[in-house]
Design an enzyme around this catalytic site. Structure first.
Site, short mmCIF file in Angstrom:
data_model
loop_
_atom_site.label_atom_id
_atom_site.label_comp_id
_atom_site.label_asym_id
_atom_site.label_seq_id
_atom_site.Cartn_x
_atom_site.Cartn_y
_atom_site.Cartn_z
CB CYS A 2 -0.87 -0.01 1.23
SG CYS A 2 -1.74 -1.57 1.46
NE ARG A 27 4.37 1.86 -1.62
CZ ARG A 27 5.60 1.44 -1.41
NH1 ARG A 27 6.60 1.97 -2.04
NH2 ARG A 27 5.82 0.48 -0.54
CD1 TRP A 75 -2.50 -4.71 -4.97
CD2 TRP A 75 -2.03 -6.09 -3.27
NE1 TRP A 75 -2.37 -5.98 -5.48
CE2 TRP A 75 -2.08 -6.85 -4.47
CE3 TRP A 75 -1.76 -6.75 -2.07
CZ2 TRP A 75 -1.87 -8.22 -4.49
CZ3 TRP A 75 -1.54 -8.12 -2.10
CH2 TRP A 75 -1.59 -8.84 -3.30
CG ASN A 101 2.89 -0.36 3.16
OD1 ASN A 101 2.38 -1.37 2.68
ND2 ASN A 101 4.01 0.17 2.68
N GLY A 102 1.60 -2.96 5.36
CA GLY A 102 2.24 -4.16 5.91
C GLY A 102 1.19 -5.16 6.35
CD GLU A 481 11.04 -8.60 -18.13
OE1 GLU A 481 10.83 -9.51 -17.33
OE2 GLU A 481 10.64 -7.43 -17.93
CE LYS A 485 7.31 -6.11 -18.01
NZ LYS A 485 8.38 -6.32 -17.15
CD GLU A 488 4.00 -6.88 -14.99
OE1 GLU A 488 4.90 -6.95 -15.85
OE2 GLU A 488 4.23 -6.53 -13.82
CG HIS A 504 11.02 -32.66 -25.48
ND1 HIS A 504 11.44 -33.91 -25.84
CD2 HIS A 504 12.03 -31.82 -25.84
CE1 HIS A 504 12.65 -33.86 -26.36
NE2 HIS A 504 13.03 -32.59 -26.38
CE LYS A 603 7.74 -0.35 -10.21
NZ LYS A 603 7.99 -0.96 -11.52
C1 AGP Z 1 7.56 -6.90 -13.38
O1 AGP Z 1 7.06 -6.17 -14.42
C2 AGP Z 1 6.71 -7.09 -12.24
N1 AGP Z 1 5.96 -5.98 -11.86
C3 AGP Z 1 7.24 -7.95 -11.12
O2 AGP Z 1 7.45 -9.21 -11.66
C4 AGP Z 1 8.50 -7.49 -10.36
O3 AGP Z 1 9.62 -7.55 -11.19
C5 AGP Z 1 8.68 -8.39 -9.12
O4 AGP Z 1 7.56 -8.25 -8.30
C6 AGP Z 1 9.94 -8.07 -8.35
O5 AGP Z 1 9.92 -6.76 -7.88
P1 AGP Z 1 11.23 -6.09 -7.31
O6 AGP Z 1 12.21 -5.97 -8.45
O7 AGP Z 1 10.79 -4.76 -6.80
O8 AGP Z 1 11.76 -6.99 -6.25
#
Ligand code: AGP
Length: 608
Positions: A2, A27, A75, A101-102, A481, A485, A488, A504, A603
Site C-alpha cells: 500500500c 503501490r 492493495w 502498510n504491511g 521477460e 510483460k 502482465e 517434448h 508495484k
Molecule cells: C515486473 O514487471 C513485475 N511488476 C514484477 O514481476 C516485479 O519484477 C517483481 O515483483 C519483483 O519486484 P522487485 O524488483 O521490486 O523486487
C-alpha cells in the site's frame, strides 16, 4: 504494497494528501482514504476504487480544512476492497486515525482480546486492531501509547497515526516496511515512498526498523522502541519531481521504456574507468571473490528474469556456476550454500517480501550477499552485505522496464569485474567487452528506432488470446521477460518456452493461426531456431521473428519481423527485450487495458 502519506504544517492538508496519494497510487489502487484533524475533530473520507473516486467524494462534501492529516492507497490483503476496509481506520472514541502498510501477523489474537475488552470492529482488516489498541493504551501521552502499541504488534508495518488531542502531531513507526520522513520549512511529511514527498521537499530521513518519528510543523524527533532519542542524518534526494511524472507520454510505462538509454548510461558510465569496471560501492575483496565456487541469484518476477539473463554472461566470462532461483521458493528448499557461495539478490523496489526472506535465509546460512537494487536505502539495500544501485531513477509503472534493463546491465558489469579478478580475461578482451557495454545505451536507442512499426504489429496481433515466445540460451532469457510483460499488462496468456522443448509436449498447442514470437538473435544457434520456426509454421502458426539487424534469412521464413541491433552476443539479450516491451505496451493499448496499473497487481509486493 500500500502507499501511505502524512503531513503536519501550516498548509491545507487535504490537497497535499490527495497529491501524495496520486503519486503513490502505483503501490496499490483498489481503495483509498484520508483523515484530517479539522478544528480539533477527526474527519474521515474513504472510497473503494482508484484515487479519482476518493477525490470525487472529497469534492462533493463540505471542505475538509485542517493542517494535519494522513492518507492511504490500498492493495487488499485482509478483506475485500470496500469502503469499510479502506484506510484510515478510526478508533471507537473518534480520537485516533491510522494508516498502515504491511501485515499484522498476530491480529487474530489481538482482535479477540480487543472484542473481549468491548471494542467494536468495523472492518475485516488486520490493521484495525492497531487503532483500538491505541485507544486502549492512551493515557494522554500520544507517543507513549504508540510505543506501547508497537510492542504488541508482530509482522510488518509502516504506520502513520494522528490524534485529535494533538492536532499538530503525526507519529510514524517503521518495522519491515518502508517509511521516509520529509523535512520542510515549517512542515513535515511522511510517506512510504520518496515520490510522494519530492515535490515538497528533497530533505529526507530514511527511518530504520524499530524506529518511531514524532513530527510537528517545527521538526521531527526520532526514537527507538526503548524510547531513546536517536539522531539521524538528513539525506538529499538527487532527482527532480519531473522524473516521477509522465512528461507528455500517455503512460509511465512508455516514458520509462523511452528513458532506458539514459537510465542505462547512468547505470554504466561512472562504473567504467580507465578500461576497468569500478565498483566503488562494494566491499567484496578480490581475495574473497577468488574463493567463490558458486553464485546464487535470488529474485522474483522480472528481477528473477534479469538474473536468468545475467547467468549466461557471468558463467561465460567467469566459468563460475550460476544458479538463478526464485526467491519465493529458495527459503523453503533447504538450500545448499555456504561461505563460498556469493548470493546476489536483485530487486527494483528493494522491498519485495519474498526476496527479503530469501536474503535473510541466505545470510543466516553464512553466504556473502550482494544486492542489486534501484530504490536507495530500501530494506534489501540495507540488509545485504553489499549493494550496487542500478540508478534507474523512479520507476512508476507497475510493469518494470528500465528497472529490468539496468539490473541486467549491472550483472554484465559484474561479470566483467569478476572475470578480470579471476584472471579469466586478458586486458585486450576486457577492453573489448567494456567498449561493448559502453555501447549498450546507444544500442537500446537503436532498438527503439529500428522498430517504429511495432504499433502496427500490435494492431495486427492484439486479438490473439494465447501465444508463445520461443528462444534458446540468451534468447530464452529474453523470452521469459517478454512473455511476462505481455501477460502482465495486456492480460493475454502467453508462455515462454525454450525452443528445443516445444517438441517434448507443448507443440500440441500449436494450431493454425497461433502466434509464436521466435527470438533468434543468438546467431550460433540460429540454424536450430530456424528448424523450430519451421516446425511451428508447418503446424499453421503465425511467426513473428526477432533477429539481428540484416538477418534476411529469418525474415524470409516468418510472417513479420522485429530487428535488434548487432552487438556482442554476451550482451544482446538486453537490447532484445526492448521491442518486446514496446510490443506488450501497444498490444495492451489496443486491448484498452490500464497499462500503468494492471488489475490485481501492485508495484512492490511486500507480502509473501
Ligand atoms: C515486473 O514487471 C513485475 N511488476 C514484477 O514481476 C516485479 O519484477 C517483481 O515483483 C519483483 O519486484 P522487485 O524488483 O521490486 O523486487
Amino acid at each position: 504494497m500500500c502507499g501511505i502519506v502524512g503531513y503536519t504544517g501550516n498548509e491545507n492538508v487535504t490537497p497535499i494528501l490527495l497529491n501524495g496519494l496520486k503519486k503513490l497510487e502505483y503501490r496499490g489502487y483498489d481503495s483509498a482514504g484520508i483523515a484530517v484533524i479539522n478544528e480539533g475533530k477527526l474527519e474521515l473520507v474513504k472510497s473503494s476504487g482508484m484515487i479519482s473516486a476518493l477525490c470525487e467524494k472529497v469534492e462533493n462534501r463540505p471542505a475538509m480544512k485542517g493542517t494535519t492529516g494522513i492518507g492511504h492507497t490500498r492493495w487488499a490483503t485482509h478483506g475485500a476492497p470496500t469502503d469499510q476496509n479502506a484506510h484510515p481506520h478510526m478508533s471507537n472514541d473518534g480520537r485516533f486515525a491510522i494508516v498502515h502498510n504491511g501485515i499484522i501477523e498476530n491480529y487474530v489474537d489481538l482482535r479477540e482480546e480487543l472484542i473481549q475488552c468491548g471494542f467494536t470492529f468495523l472492518s475485516e482488516t488486520d490493521t484495525e486492531v492497531i487503532v483500538h489498541l491505541l485507544e486502549m493504551y492512551y493515557k494522554g501521552n500520544f507517543r507513549a501509547a504508540v510505543m506501547k502499541v508497537a510492542s504488541r504488534l508482530e509482522g510488518s508495518y509502516g504506520l502513520g497515526c494522528i490524534c485529535s488531542d494533538h492536532p499538530d502531531t503525526v507519529i510514524a513507526v517503521k518495522e519491515a516496511s518502508p517509511l521516509i520522513i520529509g523535512v520542510g520549512a515549517g512542515e513535515t511529511f511522511f510517506a512510504s515512498d520518496v515520490t510522494a514527498l519530492v515535490s515538497y521537499t528533497k530533505n529526507v530521513i530514511y527511518l530504520d526498523d524499530g524506529e518511531l518519528c514524532e513530527m510537528t510543523p517545527s521538526g521531527v524527533s526520532i526514537y527507538d522502541f526503548a524510547g531513546r532519542r536517536i539522531e539521524k542524518p538528513v539525506s538529499r534526494v538527487v532527482w527532480d519531481i519531473e522524473a516521477a511524472e509522465k512528461g507528455g507520454y500517455d503512460h509511465f510505462m512508455l516514458k520509462e521504456i523511452m528513458e532506458q538509454p539514459r537510465a542505462l548510461k547512468t547505470a554504466i558510465d561512472h562504473r567504467i574507468k580507465d578500461g576497468r569496471v569500478v565498483l566503488d560501492d562494494i566491499s567484496l575483496t578480490p581475495d574473497y571473490l577468488k574463493t567463490v565456487n558458486k553464485i546464487v541469484i535470488l529474485a522474483c518476477g522480472s528481477a528473477y528474469y534479469a538474473g536468468c539473463a545475467g547467468k549466461y554472461t557471468i558463467e561465460a566470462l567467469t566459468r563460475v556456476p550460476v544458479f538463478a532461483e526464485l526467491a519465493s521458493e529458495f527459503r523453503y528448499s533447504n538450500p545448499i550454500i555456504d561461505e563460498k557461495t556469493l548470493v546476489i539478490v536483485i530487486s527494483q523496489s528493494g522491498e519485495t517480501a519474498d526476496t527479503i526472506a530469501a536474503l535473510k535465509e541466505a545470510k543466516s546460512i553464512g553466504a556473502r550477499t550482494l544486492a542489486i537494487v534501484n530504490v536507495v536505502a530500501s530494506t534489501i539495500a540495507k540488509l545485504a552485505d553489499d549493494v550496487i544501485y542500478t540508478r534507474a531513477g523512479p520507476e512508476i509503472a507497475v510493469a518494470t522496464t528500465k528497472g529490468y534493463t539496468t539490473q541486467v546491465a549491472v550483472l554484465y558489469l559484474f561479470a566483467v569485474y569478476m572475470a578480470d579478478i579471476l584472471g579469466k580475461i586478458d586486458s585486450a578482451e576486457r577492453m573489448r567487452l567494456l567498449s561493448e557495454i559502453e555501447k549498450i545505451p546507444s544500442m537500446v536507442q537503436r532498438a527503439i528506432d529500428l522498430n517504429r512499426h511495432i504499433p502496427y504489429l500490435a494492431s495486427k496481433y492484439y486479438k490473439n488470446t494465447s501465444l508463445f515466445f520461443i528462444g534458446r540460451n540468451t534468447d530464452y532469457a529474453a523470452c521469459l521477460e517478454g512473455s511476462l510483460k505481455l501477460k502482465e499488462i495486456s492480460y493475454i496468456h502467453s508462455e515462454a518456452y525454450a525452443a528445443g522443448e516445444l517438441k517434448h509436449g507443448t507443440i500440441t498447442l500449436i494450431e493454425p493461426g497461433r502466434l509464436v514470437i521466435a527470438l533468434a538473435c543468438c546467431e550460433r544457434l540460429f540454424d536450430k531456431m530456424l528448424s523450430n520456426i519451421k516446425e511451428v509454421k508447418a503446424r499453421g502458426a503465425k511467426v513473428l521473428g526477432v533477429a539481428l539487424e540484416g538477418n534476411l534469412r529469418i525474415f524470409a521464413e516468418t510472417d513479420d519481423g522485429i530487428s535488434v541491433p548487432r552487438f556482442d552476443p554476451l550482451f544482446c539479450s538486453l537490447a532484445e527485450v526492448i521491442p518486446l516491451q514496446i510490443f506488450a505496451y501497444y498490444v495492451a493499448k489496443e486491448n484498452g487495458c490500464d497499462i500503468d496499473k494492471p488489475k490485481n497487481l501492485a508495484k512492490s509486493v511486500t507480502v509473501e
